[in-house]
Scaffold this motif. Structure first.
Motif, PDB file in Angstrom:
ATOM      1  N   ARG A  35      37.187  35.749  27.903  1.00 25.91           N
ATOM      2  CA  ARG A  35      37.468  36.365  26.601  1.00 25.91           C
ATOM      3  C   ARG A  35      37.219  37.872  26.612  1.00 25.91           C
ATOM      4  O   ARG A  35      37.534  38.561  25.643  1.00 25.91           O
ATOM      5  CB  ARG A  35      36.589  35.725  25.527  1.00 25.91           C
ATOM      6  N   PHE A  36      36.656  38.368  27.700  1.00 21.15           N
ATOM      7  CA  PHE A  36      36.287  39.779  27.772  1.00 21.15           C
ATOM      8  C   PHE A  36      37.136  40.536  28.787  1.00 21.15           C
ATOM      9  O   PHE A  36      37.735  39.943  29.674  1.00 21.15           O
ATOM     10  CB  PHE A  36      34.807  39.914  28.142  1.00 21.15           C
ATOM     11  N   ALA A  37      37.137  41.850  28.648  1.00 20.69           N
ATOM     12  CA  ALA A  37      37.908  42.688  29.561  1.00 20.69           C
ATOM     13  C   ALA A  37      37.331  42.656  30.970  1.00 20.69           C
ATOM     14  O   ALA A  37      38.063  42.756  31.951  1.00 20.69           O
ATOM     15  CB  ALA A  37      37.936  44.131  29.046  1.00 20.69           C
ATOM     16  N   GLN A  38      35.998  42.535  31.071  1.00 15.53           N
ATOM     17  CA  GLN A  38      35.341  42.507  32.367  1.00 15.53           C
ATOM     18  C   GLN A  38      34.285  41.408  32.396  1.00 15.53           C
ATOM     19  O   GLN A  38      33.716  41.059  31.359  1.00 15.53           O
ATOM     20  CB  GLN A  38      34.650  43.840  32.655  1.00 15.53           C
ATOM     21  N   LYS A  39      34.006  40.902  33.586  1.00 16.87           N
ATOM     22  CA  LYS A  39      32.933  39.941  33.762  1.00 16.87           C
ATOM     23  C   LYS A  39      31.623  40.701  33.863  1.00 16.87           C
ATOM     24  O   LYS A  39      31.413  41.481  34.803  1.00 16.87           O
ATOM     25  CB  LYS A  39      33.165  39.102  35.017  1.00 16.87           C
ATOM     26  N   GLN A  40      30.737  40.505  32.879  1.00 14.68           N
ATOM     27  CA  GLN A  40      29.480  41.232  32.802  1.00 14.68           C
ATOM     28  C   GLN A  40      28.403  40.304  32.239  1.00 14.68           C
ATOM     29  O   GLN A  40      28.717  39.253  31.689  1.00 14.68           O
ATOM     30  CB  GLN A  40      29.635  42.457  31.882  1.00 14.68           C
ATOM     31  N   PRO A  41      27.113  40.668  32.385  1.00 10.63           N
ATOM     32  CA  PRO A  41      26.048  39.842  31.803  1.00 10.63           C
ATOM     33  C   PRO A  41      26.317  39.561  30.329  1.00 10.63           C
ATOM     34  O   PRO A  41      26.742  40.452  29.581  1.00 10.63           O
ATOM     35  CB  PRO A  41      24.796  40.708  31.995  1.00 10.63           C
ATOM     36  N   LEU A  42      26.075  38.323  29.925  1.00  9.50           N
ATOM     37  CA  LEU A  42      26.432  37.871  28.582  1.00  9.50           C
ATOM     38  C   LEU A  42      25.196  37.711  27.698  1.00  9.50           C
ATOM     39  O   LEU A  42      24.272  36.968  28.024  1.00  9.50           O
ATOM     40  CB  LEU A  42      27.173  36.538  28.674  1.00  9.50           C
ATOM     41  N   SER A  43      25.198  38.412  26.562  1.00  2.00           N
ATOM     42  CA  SER A  43      24.117  38.313  25.585  1.00  2.00           C
ATOM     43  C   SER A  43      24.673  37.723  24.294  1.00  2.00           C
ATOM     44  O   SER A  43      25.797  38.033  23.896  1.00  2.00           O
ATOM     45  CB  SER A  43      23.526  39.696  25.289  1.00  2.00           C
ATOM     46  N   ILE A  44      23.868  36.870  23.639  1.00  2.00           N
ATOM     47  CA  ILE A  44      24.300  36.270  22.373  1.00  2.00           C
ATOM     48  C   ILE A  44      23.259  36.544  21.292  1.00  2.00           C
ATOM     49  O   ILE A  44      22.063  36.593  21.566  1.00  2.00           O
ATOM     50  CB  ILE A  44      24.537  34.751  22.513  1.00  2.00           C
ATOM     51  N   GLU A  45      23.730  36.726  20.071  1.00  2.00           N
ATOM     52  CA  GLU A  45      22.851  36.853  18.919  1.00  2.00           C
ATOM     53  C   GLU A  45      23.074  35.651  18.028  1.00  2.00           C
ATOM     54  O   GLU A  45      24.188  35.422  17.547  1.00  2.00           O
ATOM     55  CB  GLU A  45      23.129  38.137  18.132  1.00  2.00           C
TER      56      GLU A  45
END
Length: 213
Positions: free
Chosen positions: A34-44
């Motif tokens: 769902r994102f432009a780049q694969k990066q560490p994922l944080s959720i609130e």
């Protein structure tokens, strides 16, 4: 706090599927798509009106963020910000924070943020508190081994309860602050709408950061 109904919310959500998913099924392990780049994922969990999560996404472009909110009116206000900002490292999820393991695969998340959660002060409502052991179990499942839980509140009772709950669960504390805005971590702090309101009244903001062993 429940927001007043926004009559435009449903239409805004329906018109922007690129930014928001509603109770997604089958997304476990696939959020990076769902994102432009694969990066560490944080959720609130419990994003309210979205000030914190949108500012975090702007401040840390090398990380991906997901705002999770159960109230349609609230997530629509976050979406309104995102439609304007067009942040390619921010996604929204309209869903229940009690269903995290339905939305995320084991070890898919690097950080979980809990900001100014409902304190549910009555003892009979303990299981609804976001730092109750059942929620902690879900965070432990979706977080990576080195992942962190960050929690902020103005409610001293909830903070004390959370310290005890996390300690009983066996978590290790990386940071505990009884007055965040007067601490060494104040400069890096990103505020929520509630946080700005409470701190302006002189109320101390409590924060803890912890990880699972």
């Amino acid at each position: 706090m429940r927001l007043r109904n926004k009559p435009w919310a449903k239409d805004l959500i329906a018109a922007n599927p690129q930014w928001i998913l509603v109770n997604p099924v089958g997304m476990q392990g696939k959020w990076q798509s769902r994102f432009a780049q694969k990066q560490p994922l944080s959720i609130e969990v419990g994003s309210g009106k979205g000030r914190f999560i949108t500012e975090m996404a702007q401040k840390y472009p090398d990380r991906n963020f997901i705002a999770i909110e159960v109230q349609e009116s609230a997530i629509a206000m976050v979406l309104k910000k995102q439609v304007d900002l067009q942040l390619d490292n921010l996604q929204l999820l309209l869903g229940d924070g009690a269903e995290l393991t339905e939305y995320f695969a084991p070890e898919e998340v690097s950080t979980v943020y809990l900001n100014f959660s409902d304190p549910w002060p009555k003892t009979r409502h303990e299981k609804r508190r976001l730092t109750y052991k059942d929620f902690l179990k879900q965070y432990e499942t979706v977080l990576q081994p080195a992942g962190e839980l960050e929690f902020k509140t103005d409610n001293q009772g909830l903070f004390e309860y959370s310290l005890i709950s996390l300690n009983h669960y066996g978590m290790e504390f990386d940071r505990v602050s009884l007055n965040l805005h007067q601490s060494q971590w104040a400069d890096d702090n990103v505020m929520t709408e509630y946080e700005q309101k409470f701190s302006a009244k002189g109320q101390p903001i409590f924060q803890l950061c912890a990880h699972f062993k």
